[in-house]
Design an enzyme around this catalytic site. Sequence first.
Site, PDB file in Angstrom:
ATOM      1  N   THR A 120      -4.770   1.005   1.891  1.00 39.13           N
ATOM      2  CA  THR A 120      -4.876   2.462   1.824  1.00 39.13           C
ATOM      3  C   THR A 120      -5.696   2.949   3.031  1.00 39.13           C
ATOM      4  OG1 THR A 120      -6.784   2.281   0.352  1.00 39.13           O
ATOM      5  CG2 THR A 120      -4.618   2.517  -0.689  1.00 39.13           C
ATOM      6  N   THR A 158      -8.471   4.992   4.134  1.00 36.89           N
ATOM      7  CA  THR A 158      -9.910   4.822   4.382  1.00 36.89           C
ATOM      8  C   THR A 158     -10.316   3.359   4.245  1.00 36.89           C
ATOM      9  OG1 THR A 158     -10.374   7.071   3.647  1.00 36.89           O
ATOM     10  CG2 THR A 158     -12.236   5.547   3.675  1.00 36.89           C
ATOM     11  N   CYS A 159      -9.728   2.671   3.302  1.00 39.26           N
ATOM     12  CA  CYS A 159     -10.055   1.263   3.073  1.00 39.26           C
ATOM     13  C   CYS A 159      -9.693   0.410   4.283  1.00 39.26           C
ATOM     14  CB  CYS A 159      -9.331   0.755   1.833  1.00 39.26           C
ATOM     15  SG  CYS A 159      -9.616   1.754   0.356  1.00 39.26           S
ATOM     16  N   SER A 160      -8.537   0.690   4.885  1.00 39.26           N
ATOM     17  CA  SER A 160      -8.045  -0.105   6.009  1.00 39.26           C
ATOM     18  C   SER A 160      -8.583   0.354   7.364  1.00 39.26           C
ATOM     19  CB  SER A 160      -6.515  -0.054   6.057  1.00 39.26           C
ATOM     20  OG  SER A 160      -5.971  -0.753   4.966  1.00 39.26           O
TER      21      SER A 160
END
Length: 158
Positions: free
Chosen positions: A45, A47-49
Amino acid sequence: MPIQPGDAIPEVTLKHIDDGVHTIDTPTLFAHRKVVLFAVPGAFTPTCSERHLPGFVEHFDAFRERGVEVACMAVNDPFVMQAWGESQNVPQGLRMLSDGNGDFARALGLEMDASAYGMGVRSKRFALYAEDGVVSQLFVEAPGEFKVSSAEHVLASI
């Protein structure tokens, strides 16, 4: 009520891939060591990546120099976590943990309902620092934010 500093990490099993799928229980993961566990709502996703995992990859050596192990967790299957780790050039030693059914997120009281986005129950974005299976510090993000669970903030706080 969510887990708090001073609380013991609840006993739950997680999955990871290392020459096959393996199960690890939280007592084994946290006992007799210092661990930063950060959790993301979902592998791959935005922000996560783009920010969360890359920060811990960038600062991984700084945590290790302090004797702190680092683990990433998401409510995804272990194959997704492995593929995400490979795509992000995660260094050996940074554990990519699968909480496939959200059992650990629920046990910590840090689950969230992302059904409106087609994702079901997931983990809130957070980081925790534990010593010998006891939470010393907890950094839980407000919905839609990315500040306190960043590698930089956690590193500066421990």
